[in-house]
Design a protein around this motif. Sequence first.
Motif, PDB file in Angstrom:
ATOM      1  N   GLN A  57       1.020  22.785   1.435  1.00  0.00           N
ATOM      2  CA  GLN A  57       0.811  22.933   0.015  1.00  0.00           C
ATOM      3  C   GLN A  57       0.350  21.639  -0.657  1.00  0.00           C
ATOM      4  O   GLN A  57      -0.434  21.672  -1.600  1.00  0.00           O
ATOM      5  CB  GLN A  57       2.120  23.411  -0.639  1.00  0.00           C
ATOM      6  N   SER A  58       0.840  20.514  -0.188  1.00  0.00           N
ATOM      7  CA  SER A  58       0.550  19.247  -0.850  1.00  0.00           C
ATOM      8  C   SER A  58      -0.766  18.657  -0.363  1.00  0.00           C
ATOM      9  O   SER A  58      -1.119  18.772   0.808  1.00  0.00           O
ATOM     10  CB  SER A  58       1.678  18.245  -0.595  1.00  0.00           C
ATOM     11  N   GLY A  59      -1.463  17.995  -1.274  1.00  0.00           N
ATOM     12  CA  GLY A  59      -2.659  17.252  -0.898  1.00  0.00           C
ATOM     13  C   GLY A  59      -2.373  15.784  -0.666  1.00  0.00           C
ATOM     14  O   GLY A  59      -3.300  15.003  -0.424  1.00  0.00           O
ATOM     15  N   HIS A  60      -1.104  15.392  -0.716  1.00  0.00           N
ATOM     16  CA  HIS A  60      -0.722  13.982  -0.554  1.00  0.00           C
ATOM     17  C   HIS A  60      -0.419  13.707   0.917  1.00  0.00           C
ATOM     18  O   HIS A  60       0.508  14.293   1.483  1.00  0.00           O
ATOM     19  CB  HIS A  60       0.506  13.679  -1.408  1.00  0.00           C
ATOM     20  N   PRO A  61      -1.157  12.812   1.578  1.00  0.00           N
ATOM     21  CA  PRO A  61      -0.956  12.579   3.014  1.00  0.00           C
ATOM     22  C   PRO A  61       0.429  12.095   3.386  1.00  0.00           C
ATOM     23  O   PRO A  61       0.844  12.254   4.541  1.00  0.00           O
ATOM     24  CB  PRO A  61      -2.017  11.512   3.343  1.00  0.00           C
ATOM     25  N   LEU A  62       1.178  11.501   2.446  1.00  0.00           N
ATOM     26  CA  LEU A  62       2.521  11.024   2.767  1.00  0.00           C
ATOM     27  C   LEU A  62       3.585  12.104   2.564  1.00  0.00           C
ATOM     28  O   LEU A  62       4.752  11.888   2.904  1.00  0.00           O
ATOM     29  CB  LEU A  62       2.862   9.808   1.901  1.00  0.00           C
ATOM     30  N   SER A  63       3.194  13.245   2.036  1.00  0.00           N
ATOM     31  CA  SER A  63       4.160  14.317   1.794  1.00  0.00           C
ATOM     32  C   SER A  63       4.447  15.083   3.080  1.00  0.00           C
ATOM     33  O   SER A  63       3.559  15.328   3.891  1.00  0.00           O
ATOM     34  CB  SER A  63       3.622  15.285   0.735  1.00  0.00           C
ATOM     35  N   ARG A  64       5.704  15.485   3.243  1.00  0.00           N
ATOM     36  CA  ARG A  64       6.025  16.306   4.414  1.00  0.00           C
ATOM     37  C   ARG A  64       5.429  17.696   4.296  1.00  0.00           C
ATOM     38  O   ARG A  64       5.410  18.445   5.268  1.00  0.00           O
ATOM     39  CB  ARG A  64       7.537  16.385   4.615  1.00  0.00           C
ATOM     40  N   TYR A  65       4.928  18.045   3.113  1.00  0.00           N
ATOM     41  CA  TYR A  65       4.284  19.338   2.926  1.00  0.00           C
ATOM     42  C   TYR A  65       2.768  19.250   3.037  1.00  0.00           C
ATOM     43  O   TYR A  65       2.062  20.191   2.700  1.00  0.00           O
ATOM     44  CB  TYR A  65       4.675  19.927   1.566  1.00  0.00           C
ATOM     45  N   TYR A  66       2.267  18.111   3.510  1.00  0.00           N
ATOM     46  CA  TYR A  66       0.818  17.946   3.693  1.00  0.00           C
ATOM     47  C   TYR A  66       0.315  18.773   4.866  1.00  0.00           C
ATOM     48  O   TYR A  66      -0.771  19.367   4.809  1.00  0.00           O
ATOM     49  CB  TYR A  66       0.503  16.468   3.918  1.00  0.00           C
ATOM     50  N   VAL A  73       0.840  -1.202   0.000  1.00  0.00           N
ATOM     51  CA  VAL A  73       0.000   0.000   0.000  1.00  0.00           C
ATOM     52  C   VAL A  73       0.870   1.245   0.000  1.00  0.00           C
ATOM     53  O   VAL A  73       0.636   2.202  -0.757  1.00  0.00           O
ATOM     54  CB  VAL A  73      -0.940  -0.007   1.216  1.00  0.00           C
ATOM     55  N   TYR A  74       1.896   1.244   0.855  1.00  0.00           N
ATOM     56  CA  TYR A  74       2.790   2.401   0.913  1.00  0.00           C
ATOM     57  C   TYR A  74       3.491   2.609  -0.424  1.00  0.00           C
ATOM     58  O   TYR A  74       3.637   3.749  -0.889  1.00  0.00           O
ATOM     59  CB  TYR A  74       3.818   2.223   2.027  1.00  0.00           C
ATOM     60  N   TYR A  75       3.902   1.503  -1.048  1.00  0.00           N
ATOM     61  CA  TYR A  75       4.608   1.625  -2.325  1.00  0.00           C
ATOM     62  C   TYR A  75       3.730   2.301  -3.370  1.00  0.00           C
ATOM     63  O   TYR A  75       4.154   3.244  -4.040  1.00  0.00           O
ATOM     64  CB  TYR A  75       5.042   0.244  -2.817  1.00  0.00           C
ATOM     65  N   PHE A  76       2.505   1.804  -3.523  1.00  0.00           N
ATOM     66  CA  PHE A  76       1.626   2.383  -4.535  1.00  0.00           C
ATOM     67  C   PHE A  76       1.237   3.819  -4.189  1.00  0.00           C
ATOM     68  O   PHE A  76       1.158   4.676  -5.073  1.00  0.00           O
ATOM     69  CB  PHE A  76       0.381   1.517  -4.717  1.00  0.00           C
ATOM     70  N   ALA A  77       1.000   4.085  -2.885  1.00  0.00           N
ATOM     71  CA  ALA A  77       0.638   5.442  -2.488  1.00  0.00           C
ATOM     72  C   ALA A  77       1.805   6.400  -2.699  1.00  0.00           C
ATOM     73  O   ALA A  77       1.616   7.546  -3.135  1.00  0.00           O
ATOM     74  CB  ALA A  77       0.194   5.464  -1.027  1.00  0.00           C
ATOM     75  N   SER A  78       3.003   5.942  -2.414  1.00  0.00           N
ATOM     76  CA  SER A  78       4.169   6.820  -2.537  1.00  0.00           C
ATOM     77  C   SER A  78       4.551   7.083  -3.986  1.00  0.00           C
ATOM     78  O   SER A  78       5.285   8.029  -4.266  1.00  0.00           O
ATOM     79  CB  SER A  78       5.361   6.218  -1.795  1.00  0.00           C
ATOM     80  N   ARG A  79       4.061   6.270  -4.916  1.00  0.00           N
ATOM     81  CA  ARG A  79       4.358   6.498  -6.328  1.00  0.00           C
ATOM     82  C   ARG A  79       3.859   7.854  -6.803  1.00  0.00           C
ATOM     83  O   ARG A  79       4.411   8.438  -7.731  1.00  0.00           O
ATOM     84  CB  ARG A  79       3.731   5.395  -7.190  1.00  0.00           C
ATOM     85  N   SER A  80       2.803   8.361  -6.163  1.00  0.00           N
ATOM     86  CA  SER A  80       2.232   9.643  -6.581  1.00  0.00           C
ATOM     87  C   SER A  80       2.807  10.826  -5.811  1.00  0.00           C
ATOM     88  O   SER A  80       2.347  11.959  -5.982  1.00  0.00           O
ATOM     89  CB  SER A  80       0.711   9.620  -6.421  1.00  0.00           C
ATOM     90  N   LEU A  81       3.807  10.590  -4.934  1.00  0.00           N
ATOM     91  CA  LEU A  81       4.456  11.711  -4.263  1.00  0.00           C
ATOM     92  C   LEU A  81       5.195  12.567  -5.297  1.00  0.00           C
ATOM     93  O   LEU A  81       6.003  12.039  -6.073  1.00  0.00           O
ATOM     94  CB  LEU A  81       5.453  11.204  -3.226  1.00  0.00           C
ATOM     95  N   PRO A  82       4.925  13.859  -5.324  1.00  0.00           N
ATOM     96  CA  PRO A  82       5.603  14.702  -6.322  1.00  0.00           C
ATOM     97  C   PRO A  82       7.112  14.746  -6.081  1.00  0.00           C
ATOM     98  O   PRO A  82       7.580  14.762  -4.938  1.00  0.00           O
ATOM     99  CB  PRO A  82       4.969  16.084  -6.093  1.00  0.00           C
TER     100      PRO A  82
END
Length: 825
Positions: free
Chosen positions: A774-783, A26-35
């Motif tokens: 700034q980020s809408g990605h929950p795994l981003s440090r900028y979330y 799950v983490y792998y697929f979710a992290s694929r969309s991290l900018p």
Amino acid sequence: MLTAFRWLLRIFVAMAVLTVAALVLVYYFASRSLPEYTGDYEVEGISAPLEIVRDTADVPHVFGATDEDVYYALGFAHAEDRLWQMTILRRTVQGRLSEVFGVETVRTDELMRRLDLYGLATKSVAAQDPDVQRALEAYAKGVNAWIGIVNSQAKGRGAPEFFLFNNEISYWQPADSLAILKLMAFKASTQISTEVLRARLSLLDTGWAEDLMPEISGPGTAALPPYASLVPDVPRSFAALGGENLPFLPRIAAPFGGASNAWAAAPSRSAAGGALLANDPHVDLSAPSLWYLARLELTSGGVIGATIPGVPAVLAGRNADLGWGITTAWADDQDIKLEELNPADATRYRSPEGWKPFVTRKSIITVRDAQPITVTLRWTDNGPVLPGTHFDLAPITPPNHVAALSWTALDGADRSMTSAIRLMRAKTRDEGIAAGEDFVAPAQNVVMADHDGIAMVMFGAMPGRDPKMQGQGRLPSLGWMAENRWGPRLPYADNPRFTDPTGGIVGNTNNKTIDRSFPRHVTFDWGDTQRVQRWTRLMQEREVHSRESFIAAQLDTTSPTARTLLPLIAADLWFTGEAAPEGTPERLRQDALGLLAEWDGDMNEHLPEPLIYAAWVRALQTRLLRDELGPLSDSITSVQPLFIERVYRDVGGAARWCDIMQSAPVETCTEIARMALDDALLQLSEKYGRNVESWRWGDAHQAMQDHEVLGKFPVLKWIVNIRQSTSGGDNTLNRGLTSGRGPDPYMNVNGAGYRGVYDFADPDSSVFIISTGQSGHPLSRYYDDMSELWRRGEYVPMSLDPALARAAATGITRLHPAGAARAAN
């Protein structure tokens, strides 16, 4: 026995391994969309190489050869960080949420289809200026370029949410951006709900309605007088305000209601000699925030501030010469019209010229895991027909009638986007004011400051109503009567305007700005009568202001409402006798009153007094309203301070609300206040314990910055939702609107999603912040990296200096025209 143990151990280990493997997958697929903010891409649709420089706060600074390239890059950056949010905003306004979420969003889809905001936006594209059309097209190409990269490079479908809802991501169109702006107009409007509730209340007792919403008399507040003319005490009370005996209702906390603060000081009132401007538009709190910070380097110069993902414009911010802030104007730009059906043919309605057919078409709503739903959309000359199931229209719609909505935003030639982009490029107040000529909705008070002075003007179309109109727009009116129909809009020159006031201060807290008779009145229902009192005091306490004093005012948590109401409702309750025994309700009441007696009205998150006060006035209003209004009182979810003040000052006999109609004795207001305090303390002690001094306002008043979709999942909500203890309240400048509903009625659900303070004595010392990241990605440090700064009242720099943007940049994305690199070789 040993064999069984070994098998159990093996099963446990296998399950643990499978669980860990599933989580890793799950983490792998979710992290694929991290900018990845550092990279080079070849893209179609730009004329020359361009750069997106992410500063230390992850704010994109866009540099391109042409304006179209810059808008392209903004669309690319928006999609890179907020693709899911943009997609949901678009689906909302298109009425296509049910394709993703199923039956629970059908009601929203049906309403959006009936309003046809997306269809009107599509027509409005051709009405924009040619350069704005090019901007919209370039922005859409930038969004689509990122979608193409996501698809071609397997970047996790662009956002982790898309794995849960496997629907196709449609390419962006220029109309999508215009439609989102119309959606914002709808979310900022409360006039439909106000009209309907006022009509329902008028069926009960117009005297009650007058108490609940007295007309706000007086000239209004916008431009403050010179510093020397400050009276010793700014009035804190509006309780004695009167008005006509008309069926008023209070401003109800609607699902989409808007509020904001904005003010400016001229150079003569600035310590550093340059104009100052502060702005904090209030929105429903969410993760990610509605707002997204960006800087655009256009041919007209740099501009930086708050954008909405999906919209190619800085809606609140500054350029090198002009700053602007926005507040909801609360203009009455909506009317409900009751249309009579032909008894012999329900496909026709009554008009001034006789019976006329509805404009009718069918619309199919596709519903996930359910059968499609076909709805019949009908329009009259007055606007779209709304079913009685929406906005509680059924109780006020007579038999053989339907309700239609007249609204300025229902315009297929709406040029609000052109107006917004013109404002962004303006260099002076005069150019900024001129930019508002074509703005339609949402109606906004725009506060401006340049190097020389300040101004405030209302952007937005005001309906052309007949002076003889029934109800003057405060109640639903009969749609076939000529005097109830709208004529041409009022000219933009009629909009309230304040330029270079002699006092050197101009601003708005959603309060009444101007006193004019109907139909040039703007509205009868203003959004604030409380925060403006505190703002006036803070602005006039000092002769000159600074960036720091404006920041302090933005973050001010003193409630003028608490300072006014507590001496009234507790006048005969302050503890003066012997202490009651420990553990008794009387002792709990004495302890609470003892704390409130020493409290200065500061809604500080670390104090118990704000929680006691908020619970008390809420319980008090419930006791006052429930007896007379019954179930209708459930519609009034926010505390109405003017109502409580009128009752306890007995203005116009309003103390009659204190008597319980079903009981033989005549209860006094002191008795009702005591019973309400006991109600509140019982509820609080059950939840927080009986030690009053250990209670904290911040425990109850947490900012609910929840992910609108993932935030509802049992496990994911602990990852994606941002909950924080916050100060402030319903009526403080640092506003934290309480929900008023459910088991947690004091949660902070609406506040300053963006704050900005601009200093034209030193423009690069200007600052801003948004409520999440700034980020809408929950795994981003900028979330959520800005959320703690926002909670603590801190800011980040707002600079147009390219060197500062590049210094310690978090990444630089370079976009190259497709084929350029190959051609160079």
